[in-house]
Design a protein around this motif. Structure first.
Motif, short mmCIF file in Angstrom:
data_model
loop_
_atom_site.label_atom_id
_atom_site.label_comp_id
_atom_site.label_asym_id
_atom_site.label_seq_id
_atom_site.Cartn_x
_atom_site.Cartn_y
_atom_site.Cartn_z
N PHE A 14 -12.53 3.97 2.69
CA PHE A 14 -12.43 3.06 3.83
C PHE A 14 -10.97 2.91 4.26
CE2 PHE A 14 -12.13 -0.91 6.07
CZ PHE A 14 -13.32 -1.02 6.77
N VAL A 15 -10.09 2.65 3.29
CA VAL A 15 -8.67 2.45 3.61
C VAL A 15 -8.08 3.74 4.18
CG1 VAL A 15 -6.39 1.93 2.66
CG2 VAL A 15 -8.37 0.60 1.94
N GLU A 16 -8.43 4.88 3.60
CA GLU A 16 -7.91 6.16 4.10
C GLU A 16 -8.38 6.42 5.53
OE1 GLU A 16 -7.68 10.68 2.52
OE2 GLU A 16 -9.70 9.84 2.79
N ALA A 17 -9.64 6.17 5.81
CA ALA A 17 -10.20 6.46 7.13
C ALA A 17 -9.68 5.54 8.22
CB ALA A 17 -11.73 6.37 7.07
N ALA A 47 -3.94 -1.25 -10.34
CA ALA A 47 -3.83 0.14 -10.80
C ALA A 47 -2.79 0.93 -10.00
CB ALA A 47 -5.19 0.82 -10.70
N GLY A 48 -2.28 0.34 -8.91
CA GLY A 48 -1.27 1.01 -8.10
C GLY A 48 -1.83 1.92 -7.02
N PHE A 49 -3.14 1.82 -6.73
CA PHE A 49 -3.76 2.68 -5.72
C PHE A 49 -3.62 2.14 -4.31
CE2 PHE A 49 -6.62 3.89 -9.42
CZ PHE A 49 -5.85 4.99 -9.74
N ILE A 50 -3.53 0.83 -4.19
CA ILE A 50 -3.27 0.21 -2.88
C ILE A 50 -2.18 -0.82 -3.06
CG2 ILE A 50 -5.63 0.55 -1.99
CD1 ILE A 50 -6.11 -2.47 -2.52
N GLU A 51 -1.57 -1.17 -1.95
CA GLU A 51 -0.57 -2.23 -1.96
C GLU A 51 -1.07 -3.34 -1.05
OE1 GLU A 51 3.88 -2.64 -0.27
OE2 GLU A 51 3.53 -0.97 -1.64
N LEU A 52 -1.09 -4.54 -1.58
CA LEU A 52 -1.53 -5.69 -0.81
C LEU A 52 -0.32 -6.31 -0.13
CD1 LEU A 52 -3.87 -7.38 -3.44
CD2 LEU A 52 -4.53 -5.88 -1.57
N VAL A 64 -2.47 -1.15 2.12
CA VAL A 64 -1.87 0.16 2.30
C VAL A 64 -2.29 1.05 1.14
CG1 VAL A 64 0.31 1.40 2.50
CG2 VAL A 64 0.10 -0.89 3.46
N LEU A 65 -2.77 2.25 1.44
CA LEU A 65 -3.07 3.23 0.42
C LEU A 65 -1.74 3.82 -0.05
CD1 LEU A 65 -5.59 4.52 -0.88
CD2 LEU A 65 -5.45 6.29 0.85
N CYS A 70 -3.53 7.95 -2.82
CA CYS A 70 -3.85 9.20 -2.10
C CYS A 70 -4.14 10.32 -3.09
CB CYS A 70 -2.70 9.60 -1.19
SG CYS A 70 -2.47 8.53 0.24
N ASP A 71 -3.30 10.42 -4.13
CA ASP A 71 -3.50 11.46 -5.14
C ASP A 71 -4.83 11.28 -5.87
OD1 ASP A 71 -1.07 12.65 -4.54
OD2 ASP A 71 -0.01 11.77 -6.26
N TYR A 72 -5.16 10.04 -6.24
CA TYR A 72 -6.41 9.78 -6.93
C TYR A 72 -7.61 10.12 -6.05
CZ TYR A 72 -10.02 7.30 -9.55
OH TYR A 72 -11.16 6.97 -10.23
N LEU A 73 -7.54 9.74 -4.79
CA LEU A 73 -8.63 10.03 -3.87
C LEU A 73 -8.79 11.54 -3.68
CD1 LEU A 73 -10.83 8.83 -2.13
CD2 LEU A 73 -9.16 8.55 -0.29
N GLU A 74 -7.69 12.27 -3.60
CA GLU A 74 -7.76 13.73 -3.51
C GLU A 74 -8.43 14.32 -4.75
OE1 GLU A 74 -4.02 15.62 -2.62
OE2 GLU A 74 -3.70 14.34 -0.87
#
Length: 82
Positions: A14-17, A47-52, A64-65, A70-74
């Motif tokens: 969702f955040v990426e899109a 976990a460091g995947f997004i920044e609030l 913010v992703l 981004c690496d984890y989602l890839e």
């Protein structure tokens, strides 16, 4: 409440899109309550995947992703292709 890895993936997608400037209150995932979504956003941030953003809790700050996110989602997408 247990961590839900399906929801984690849906939130990252969702955040990426939707781009880099999302607001917590604007995220709705079918089949999930707002409390579940909020908890998982905090887990993703921890976990460091997004920044609030500074005011995210008040539905004013961005999500913010991160590079790590981004690496984890890839990695997840690569596993889907196998």
């Amino acid at each position: 409440m247990k961590r839900d890895m399906v929801l984690v993936r849906k939130l990252l997608d969702f955040v990426e899109a939707r781009g880099a400037r999302l607001f917590k209150g604007s995220i709705q995932i079918e089949g999930y309550e707002r409390e579940q979504i909020t908890l998982h956003l905090f887990l993703l941030a921890d976990a460091g995947f997004i920044e609030l953003g500074q005011d995210t809790l008040a539905d004013k700050g961005p999500l913010v992703l991160t590079w790590k996110g981004c690496d984890y989602l890839e990695e997840l997408k690569a596993k889907d292709r196998k």
